[in-house]
Design a protein around this motif. Structure first.
Motif, PDB file in Angstrom:
ATOM      1  N   THR A   1       0.817  -1.217   0.000  1.00  0.00           N
ATOM      2  CA  THR A   1       0.000   0.000   0.000  1.00  0.00           C
ATOM      3  C   THR A   1       0.849   1.266   0.000  1.00  0.00           C
ATOM      4  O   THR A   1       0.391   2.318  -0.443  1.00  0.00           O
ATOM      5  CB  THR A   1      -0.926   0.025   1.222  1.00  0.00           C
ATOM      6  OG1 THR A   1      -0.152  -0.181   2.416  1.00  0.00           O
ATOM      7  CG2 THR A   1      -1.997  -1.048   1.119  1.00  0.00           C
ATOM      8  N   SER A   2       2.086   1.176   0.485  1.00  0.00           N
ATOM      9  CA  SER A   2       2.945   2.361   0.516  1.00  0.00           C
ATOM     10  C   SER A   2       3.330   2.822  -0.875  1.00  0.00           C
ATOM     11  O   SER A   2       3.722   3.971  -1.067  1.00  0.00           O
ATOM     12  CB  SER A   2       4.207   2.088   1.334  1.00  0.00           C
ATOM     13  OG  SER A   2       5.031   1.135   0.674  1.00  0.00           O
ATOM     14  N   LEU A   3       3.205   1.938  -1.866  1.00  0.00           N
ATOM     15  CA  LEU A   3       3.543   2.313  -3.239  1.00  0.00           C
ATOM     16  C   LEU A   3       2.465   3.177  -3.874  1.00  0.00           C
ATOM     17  O   LEU A   3       2.678   3.753  -4.946  1.00  0.00           O
ATOM     18  CB  LEU A   3       3.764   1.055  -4.091  1.00  0.00           C
ATOM     19  CG  LEU A   3       4.867   0.103  -3.627  1.00  0.00           C
ATOM     20  CD1 LEU A   3       4.994  -1.065  -4.600  1.00  0.00           C
ATOM     21  CD2 LEU A   3       6.197   0.831  -3.502  1.00  0.00           C
ATOM     22  N   PHE A   4       1.314   3.261  -3.227  1.00  0.00           N
ATOM     23  CA  PHE A   4       0.200   4.040  -3.788  1.00  0.00           C
ATOM     24  C   PHE A   4       0.081   5.426  -3.164  1.00  0.00           C
ATOM     25  O   PHE A   4      -0.832   6.175  -3.500  1.00  0.00           O
ATOM     26  CB  PHE A   4      -1.126   3.300  -3.589  1.00  0.00           C
ATOM     27  CG  PHE A   4      -1.199   1.999  -4.339  1.00  0.00           C
ATOM     28  CD1 PHE A   4      -1.573   1.973  -5.672  1.00  0.00           C
ATOM     29  CD2 PHE A   4      -0.892   0.796  -3.713  1.00  0.00           C
ATOM     30  CE1 PHE A   4      -1.640   0.772  -6.362  1.00  0.00           C
ATOM     31  CE2 PHE A   4      -0.962  -0.405  -4.398  1.00  0.00           C
ATOM     32  CZ  PHE A   4      -1.336  -0.414  -5.730  1.00  0.00           C
ATOM     33  N   ARG A   5       0.985   5.784  -2.266  1.00  0.00           N
ATOM     34  CA  ARG A   5       0.889   7.086  -1.616  1.00  0.00           C
ATOM     35  C   ARG A   5       1.000   8.203  -2.651  1.00  0.00           C
ATOM     36  O   ARG A   5       1.857   8.168  -3.527  1.00  0.00           O
ATOM     37  CB  ARG A   5       1.999   7.246  -0.578  1.00  0.00           C
ATOM     38  CG  ARG A   5       1.788   6.381   0.647  1.00  0.00           C
ATOM     39  CD  ARG A   5       2.928   6.507   1.631  1.00  0.00           C
ATOM     40  NE  ARG A   5       2.754   5.609   2.760  1.00  0.00           N
ATOM     41  CZ  ARG A   5       3.692   5.366   3.669  1.00  0.00           C
ATOM     42  NH1 ARG A   5       4.868   5.963   3.574  1.00  0.00           N
ATOM     43  NH2 ARG A   5       3.455   4.529   4.663  1.00  0.00           N
ATOM     44  N   GLY A   6       0.130   9.177  -2.533  1.00  0.00           N
ATOM     45  CA  GLY A   6       0.123  10.287  -3.470  1.00  0.00           C
ATOM     46  C   GLY A   6      -0.829  10.087  -4.628  1.00  0.00           C
ATOM     47  O   GLY A   6      -1.014  10.994  -5.445  1.00  0.00           O
ATOM     48  N   ALA A   7      -1.443   8.888  -4.704  1.00  0.00           N
ATOM     49  CA  ALA A   7      -2.361   8.622  -5.819  1.00  0.00           C
ATOM     50  C   ALA A   7      -3.751   9.169  -5.555  1.00  0.00           C
ATOM     51  O   ALA A   7      -4.537   9.336  -6.472  1.00  0.00           O
ATOM     52  CB  ALA A   7      -2.450   7.122  -6.079  1.00  0.00           C
ATOM     53  N   ASP A   8      -4.065   9.438  -4.296  1.00  0.00           N
ATOM     54  CA  ASP A   8      -5.388   9.933  -3.958  1.00  0.00           C
ATOM     55  C   ASP A   8      -5.514  11.391  -4.374  1.00  0.00           C
ATOM     56  O   ASP A   8      -4.524  12.090  -4.584  1.00  0.00           O
ATOM     57  CB  ASP A   8      -5.615   9.814  -2.446  1.00  0.00           C
ATOM     58  CG  ASP A   8      -7.079   9.936  -2.081  1.00  0.00           C
ATOM     59  OD1 ASP A   8      -7.906  10.007  -2.998  1.00  0.00           O
ATOM     60  OD2 ASP A   8      -7.376   9.959  -0.871  1.00  0.00           O
TER      61      ASP A   8
END
Length: 215
Positions: free
Chosen positions: A86-93
């Motif tokens: 899940t840390s790889l998706f940070r900033g996608a929101d």
């Protein structure tokens, strides 16, 4: 070329081909996270690719947001980087709203009770498509025989900071001292009932429910 053909290949066709505003957001977020984590670990592209069991060209494409990788590939990268996937998706929101009010800079509000020594300072109002929250710092410095009563949608939290008072909500009364908290339904009539120790300061936070949109 006929007029009909010009219409078919003109601005309308270009509008259809225009990319969506958020297209590529996920790929860019993953790219930035993978590159940051790899560099923080001190590994080269080749080293991380080998550890994750993918090719160096593929990792290069991922770090440059040139491909949409599978969940399996993301899981391998997360394992190799020793981080939750899940840390790889940070900033996608999408960006979220925040309101910052430095000490002493809140707006003074003239409201019911101002004329009898009630000071209202707006600490911020968070507004969105489905929610709204407002926070006030209330200071009471004068006693009065009559106090303003309030009624509004939503739920209110009152947290005492200084002084002592009795606060009413509907038919109930609550003694409030520093550290005491009172949560109440804003639809019920409420307000200070008796000021015991002045000055009185309390934090008032009103959280409104979902606001229906207009037709």
């Amino acid at each position: 070329m006929t007029d009909q053909q010009e219409i078919r290949h003109g601005p309308a066709a270009r509008e259809v081909d225009r990319p969506a505003p958020n297209e590529g957001r996920l790929e860019r977020a993953i790219a930035a996270q993978v590159r940051r984590l790899r560099q923080a670990s001190g590994r080269t592209l080749a080293e991380l690719a080998a550890a994750a069991g993918i090719s160096k060209p593929m990792l290069s494409k991922i770090e440059n947001a040139q491909t949409s990788c599978s969940l399996t590939t993301l899981a391998r990268l997360a394992d190799a980087l020793d981080v939750p996937v899940t840390s790889l998706f940070r900033g996608a929101d999408t960006e979220r709203e925040a309101v910052y009010t430095p000490a002493g800079s809140g707006a003074r509000i003239v409201a019911r009770g101002t004329r009898v020594g009630h000071d209202y300072t707006l600490l911020g109002a968070l507004r969105g498509p489905h929610k709204r929250m407002e926070a006030h710092l209330v200071t009471l410095t004068e006693r009065s025989e009559e106090f303003p009563l309030f009624q509004h949608p939503g739920t209110e939290l009152i947290y005492m900071l200084e002084g002592e008072m009795v606060y009413s909500h509907g038919e109930s009364s609550y003694p409030m001292r520093p550290g005491d908290a009172l949560q109440l339904d804003g639809e019920g009539v409420h307000g200070p009932q008796e000021l015991i120790t002045l000055p009185i300061r309390f934090l008032s936070v009103v959280a409104y429910g979902e606001i229906p949109s207009g037709d």
